[in-house]
Design a protein around this motif. Sequence first.
Motif, PDB file in Angstrom:
ATOM      1  N   ILE A 145      41.484   8.426 -19.610  1.00  0.00           N
ATOM      2  CA  ILE A 145      42.601   7.631 -20.103  1.00  0.00           C
ATOM      3  C   ILE A 145      42.175   6.815 -21.311  1.00  0.00           C
ATOM      4  CG2 ILE A 145      44.262   5.824 -19.510  1.00  0.00           C
ATOM      5  CD1 ILE A 145      44.661   8.547 -18.087  1.00  0.00           C
ATOM      6  N   LEU A 195      42.422   3.025 -15.896  1.00  0.00           N
ATOM      7  CA  LEU A 195      42.583   4.107 -14.922  1.00  0.00           C
ATOM      8  C   LEU A 195      42.227   3.589 -13.538  1.00  0.00           C
ATOM      9  CD1 LEU A 195      42.953   7.118 -14.067  1.00  0.00           C
ATOM     10  CD2 LEU A 195      40.514   7.432 -14.591  1.00  0.00           C
ATOM     11  N   THR A 229      41.999   5.104  -9.638  1.00  0.00           N
ATOM     12  CA  THR A 229      42.014   6.378  -8.936  1.00  0.00           C
ATOM     13  C   THR A 229      41.385   6.218  -7.552  1.00  0.00           C
ATOM     14  OG1 THR A 229      41.504   8.734  -9.151  1.00  0.00           O
ATOM     15  CG2 THR A 229      39.789   7.159  -9.868  1.00  0.00           C
TER      16      THR A 229
END
Length: 341
Positions: A48, A54, A56
Amino acid sequence: MKIAIIAHPRFPIKSPFPGGLEAFIASLVPQYSAHAEVTVYAHPGSQIQSPAKLVTFPFDTEAHKQYPELIENDFLLKVMNDIRLKGFDAVHNNAISPIPTVWACKYDIPMLTTLHTPPYSRLKASAELSSLSPFVHYNAVSYSVAEAWQPYINDTIDVIYNGIELSQWEGKKQTKDQLFSFGRIVPSKGFDLAIKAANLVGIELNIAGPIYDQNYFDDKISPFLGKAVNYLGHLNHMELQSQLKKSRAAIFGVRWDEPFGLSTVEAMATGTPVAAFNRGAFPEVVSKEGGALARGNNVESLAEAISASLDKHSQDVIHRAHRFPLDAMCSAYLDKLARVS
């Protein structure tokens, strides 16, 4: 403004992109980041662009092969729990799953869901339920998709067309006697139909894209390779641009109602006319200016569309592509998210 973007976890947001959905999300990030604090929830393999963040969670790739829905649902449940705790001003949901909208409905999370696909059975009930909430809103990537979804959504479905950075696809056209077809290599994308149609026209065809159905590739594509058909692998943006600039037409033999077809705009932006079936969003996106659409739903009619597309003037094709600029798409989304928040 704090914005969360939810990607579908199946593939990473990483170039070369697995498909149009991943390219779409990647294009949003820098535009959103210029106006807001952005967090992207995506596959752990994603890359990103800064300053977006980001977030996750573990994603078991091997287990996903056997239990895809289970692994994706587990991932998205973690995503929604994190979003609930962090309190974003607006969430832009792009996951092809009922989980985000149901959670948004339950916890009053301001959410805009972009409809990237025709209605799937497992999404219809959740859409009908969640769209009753004043916090949950929907938009579609084409009028074709909006019309298909409207019976299941208790709200107006705005249409925001996908867009691309047109300048990244421009360049001098250096046409050779060849055709091109690109995208994820799965049966629904109809590469075998494109091959047969190109053979009828008698022009060499290059194909490119990641292979996501090896059996389909082995059974339907491989037997034609070396016979005026070449597989070029999974190409990045610059390699795709180079192939398009050399090609007389781009063929899309898709077997389903294509919701938008970002690849068609990329092709047209290089001055390469599109030949495709007259279904889904192709009439909206390509129209008569950007290429030719098949009159029937068979290989012979696709071959006729290829022949007709060769007569299109490249400047007319480019002009059609300019109806889909990235800036216009991102501005429309930011305006919509501001109203949702």
